[in-house]
Design a protein around this motif. Structure first.
Motif, PDB file in Angstrom:
ATOM      1  N   ARG A 145     -19.761  -4.636   3.983  1.00 49.11           N
ATOM      2  CA  ARG A 145     -18.871  -5.775   4.267  1.00 49.11           C
ATOM      3  C   ARG A 145     -17.435  -5.447   3.853  1.00 49.11           C
ATOM      4  N   ALA A 146     -17.283  -4.764   2.725  1.00 49.47           N
ATOM      5  CA  ALA A 146     -15.936  -4.368   2.286  1.00 49.47           C
ATOM      6  C   ALA A 146     -15.313  -3.387   3.277  1.00 49.47           C
ATOM      7  N   LEU A 147     -16.110  -2.478   3.798  1.00 49.80           N
ATOM      8  CA  LEU A 147     -15.607  -1.541   4.820  1.00 49.80           C
ATOM      9  C   LEU A 147     -15.200  -2.283   6.088  1.00 49.80           C
ATOM     10  N   THR A 148     -15.985  -3.269   6.468  1.00 53.62           N
ATOM     11  CA  THR A 148     -15.624  -4.083   7.634  1.00 53.62           C
ATOM     12  C   THR A 148     -14.292  -4.787   7.387  1.00 53.62           C
ATOM     13  N   LEU A 149     -14.122  -5.361   6.190  1.00 53.84           N
ATOM     14  CA  LEU A 149     -12.849  -6.000   5.852  1.00 53.84           C
ATOM     15  C   LEU A 149     -11.694  -5.008   5.945  1.00 53.84           C
ATOM     16  N   ALA A 150     -11.907  -3.803   5.424  1.00 55.82           N
ATOM     17  CA  ALA A 150     -10.849  -2.782   5.459  1.00 55.82           C
ATOM     18  C   ALA A 150     -10.498  -2.399   6.897  1.00 55.82           C
ATOM     19  N   GLU A 151     -11.506  -2.260   7.731  1.00 54.79           N
ATOM     20  CA  GLU A 151     -11.250  -1.908   9.137  1.00 54.79           C
ATOM     21  C   GLU A 151     -10.531  -3.045   9.858  1.00 54.79           C
ATOM     22  N   LEU A 152     -10.910  -4.285   9.563  1.00 55.27           N
ATOM     23  CA  LEU A 152     -10.215  -5.440  10.140  1.00 55.27           C
ATOM     24  C   LEU A 152      -8.774  -5.487   9.655  1.00 55.27           C
ATOM     25  N   ALA A 153      -8.578  -5.238   8.375  1.00 58.80           N
ATOM     26  CA  ALA A 153      -7.226  -5.247   7.813  1.00 58.80           C
ATOM     27  C   ALA A 153      -6.354  -4.200   8.503  1.00 58.80           C
ATOM     28  N   GLN A 154      -6.906  -3.030   8.741  1.00 60.15           N
ATOM     29  CA  GLN A 154      -6.126  -1.999   9.433  1.00 60.15           C
ATOM     30  C   GLN A 154      -5.763  -2.437  10.846  1.00 60.15           C
ATOM     31  N   LEU A 155      -6.709  -3.033  11.557  1.00 62.93           N
ATOM     32  CA  LEU A 155      -6.423  -3.533  12.908  1.00 62.93           C
ATOM     33  C   LEU A 155      -5.307  -4.571  12.900  1.00 62.93           C
ATOM     34  N   MET A 156      -5.291  -5.404  11.869  1.00 61.42           N
ATOM     35  CA  MET A 156      -4.354  -6.524  11.797  1.00 61.42           C
ATOM     36  C   MET A 156      -3.092  -6.191  10.991  1.00 61.42           C
ATOM     37  N   GLU A 157      -2.963  -4.927  10.584  1.00 55.37           N
ATOM     38  CA  GLU A 157      -1.809  -4.450   9.808  1.00 55.37           C
ATOM     39  C   GLU A 157      -1.646  -5.200   8.483  1.00 55.37           C
ATOM     40  N   VAL A 158      -2.778  -5.447   7.840  1.00 57.58           N
ATOM     41  CA  VAL A 158      -2.811  -6.072   6.520  1.00 57.58           C
ATOM     42  C   VAL A 158      -2.895  -4.949   5.485  1.00 57.58           C
ATOM     43  N   PRO A 159      -1.978  -4.916   4.515  1.00 56.51           N
ATOM     44  CA  PRO A 159      -2.045  -3.876   3.481  1.00 56.51           C
ATOM     45  C   PRO A 159      -3.339  -3.969   2.673  1.00 56.51           C
ATOM     46  N   ILE A 160      -3.810  -2.810   2.214  1.00 54.00           N
ATOM     47  CA  ILE A 160      -5.044  -2.740   1.424  1.00 54.00           C
ATOM     48  C   ILE A 160      -4.736  -2.045   0.103  1.00 54.00           C
ATOM     49  N   ILE A 161      -5.039  -2.727  -0.991  1.00 54.09           N
ATOM     50  CA  ILE A 161      -4.866  -2.171  -2.330  1.00 54.09           C
ATOM     51  C   ILE A 161      -6.239  -2.073  -2.974  1.00 54.09           C
ATOM     52  N   GLY A 162      -6.561  -0.926  -3.523  1.00 55.02           N
ATOM     53  CA  GLY A 162      -7.801  -0.747  -4.269  1.00 55.02           C
ATOM     54  C   GLY A 162      -7.515  -0.750  -5.759  1.00 55.02           C
ATOM     55  N   THR A 163      -8.541  -1.022  -6.541  1.00 54.68           N
ATOM     56  CA  THR A 163      -8.432  -0.877  -7.991  1.00 54.68           C
ATOM     57  C   THR A 163      -9.600  -0.032  -8.475  1.00 54.68           C
ATOM     58  N   ALA A 164      -9.397   0.619  -9.606  1.00 56.30           N
ATOM     59  CA  ALA A 164     -10.451   1.427 -10.233  1.00 56.30           C
ATOM     60  C   ALA A 164     -10.424   1.163 -11.731  1.00 56.30           C
ATOM     61  N   GLN A 165     -11.514   0.614 -12.241  1.00 56.75           N
ATOM     62  CA  GLN A 165     -11.655   0.300 -13.663  1.00 56.75           C
ATOM     63  C   GLN A 165     -12.060   1.548 -14.436  1.00 56.75           C
ATOM     64  N   SER A 166     -11.271   1.936 -15.417  1.00 59.58           N
ATOM     65  CA  SER A 166     -11.585   3.078 -16.288  1.00 59.58           C
ATOM     66  C   SER A 166     -12.224   4.218 -15.484  1.00 59.58           C
ATOM     67  N   PRO A 167     -11.480   4.801 -14.530  1.00 57.98           N
ATOM     68  CA  PRO A 167     -12.081   5.806 -13.648  1.00 57.98           C
ATOM     69  C   PRO A 167     -12.650   7.025 -14.376  1.00 57.98           C
ATOM     70  N   ASP A 168     -12.177   7.300 -15.587  1.00 54.18           N
ATOM     71  CA  ASP A 168     -12.738   8.400 -16.359  1.00 54.18           C
ATOM     72  C   ASP A 168     -14.185   8.117 -16.757  1.00 54.18           C
ATOM     73  N   LYS A 169     -14.540   6.841 -16.829  1.00 56.24           N
ATOM     74  CA  LYS A 169     -15.908   6.464 -17.201  1.00 56.24           C
ATOM     75  C   LYS A 169     -16.750   6.034 -15.996  1.00 56.24           C
ATOM     76  N   LEU A 170     -16.144   5.286 -15.066  1.00 60.82           N
ATOM     77  CA  LEU A 170     -16.893   4.744 -13.930  1.00 60.82           C
ATOM     78  C   LEU A 170     -16.733   5.567 -12.659  1.00 60.82           C
ATOM     79  N   GLY A 171     -15.954   6.626 -12.720  1.00 62.53           N
ATOM     80  CA  GLY A 171     -15.775   7.482 -11.556  1.00 62.53           C
ATOM     81  C   GLY A 171     -14.684   6.979 -10.628  1.00 62.53           C
ATOM     82  N   ALA A 172     -14.418   7.770  -9.640  1.00 60.34           N
ATOM     83  CA  ALA A 172     -13.390   7.444  -8.646  1.00 60.34           C
ATOM     84  C   ALA A 172     -13.903   6.368  -7.699  1.00 60.34           C
TER      85      ALA A 172
END
Length: 176
Positions: free
Chosen positions: A32-59
């Motif tokens: 569902r998140a991928l679908t949202l991202a693809e829709l956002a790209q179609l509609m020219e909506v910016p997409i920002i990701g976050t990563a919590q403590s990437p050294d512990k939880l990974g990229a």
């Protein structure tokens, strides 16, 4: 109030390598998140990701990361405290959120955005927690605090606004 693609930013919270396997119904949440991202790209909506403590939880998982214009690394649960507010464009006052975990980072980020005066839509089918009960409690609390709880299809059709939108067929292909 309906959300507007021209005023929206999509925020994808903590879709990380070591966290996702622990999330209930993770594959559906990621899809569902991928679908949202693809829709956002179609509609020219910016997409920002976050990563919590990437050294512990990974990229951020690659399928999500490749759609994000930027990814904020954070140690706070509320991404607003780690630079999200500065990353949002001034004229984009609608924030659409998907992510993990619903009752921790999604909830605290959405609350931070509400406190900062943004309109917030949390996409129920694109958020997850380890325990379904925690996800449900988070959605209830967010609704009580003023966030709109929506589905991926609701986002798609509100961003489109009309059946003769130039991206209508492409968006429809994404949600089917």
């Amino acid at each position: 109030m309906l959300m507007s693609a021209a005023k929206s930013t999509l925020v994808l919270v903590d879709f990380q390598e070591r966290l996702i396997p622990a999330i209930d119904d993770a594959e559906s949440v990621v899809e569902r998140a991928l679908t949202l991202a693809e829709l956002a790209q179609l509609m020219e909506v910016p997409i920002i990701g976050t990563a919590q403590s990437p050294d512990k939880l990974g990229a951020t998982i690659d399928r999500i990361h490749q759609h994000c214009q930027q990814t904020l690394h954070k140690n706070t649960f509320d991404a607003c405290e780690s630079g999200l507010l500065n990353a949002l464009e001034d004229r984009r006052t609608h924030v659409v959120i998907g992510g993990c975990e619903a009752h921790i980072c999604v909830l605290q980020t959405a609350m931070g955005l509400l406190d900062a005066g943004f309109r917030v839509w949390v996409v129920a089918d694109a958020v997850g927690s380890r325990l379904p009960a925690n996800r449900e409690l988070a959605l209830q609390r967010l609704h009580q605090q003023g966030a709109d709880i929506v589905s991926t299809e609701m986002v798609a059709f509100e961003w489109l606004g009309r059946a003769d939108h130039p991206q209508f067929r492409n968006a429809l292909a994404q949600i089917k």
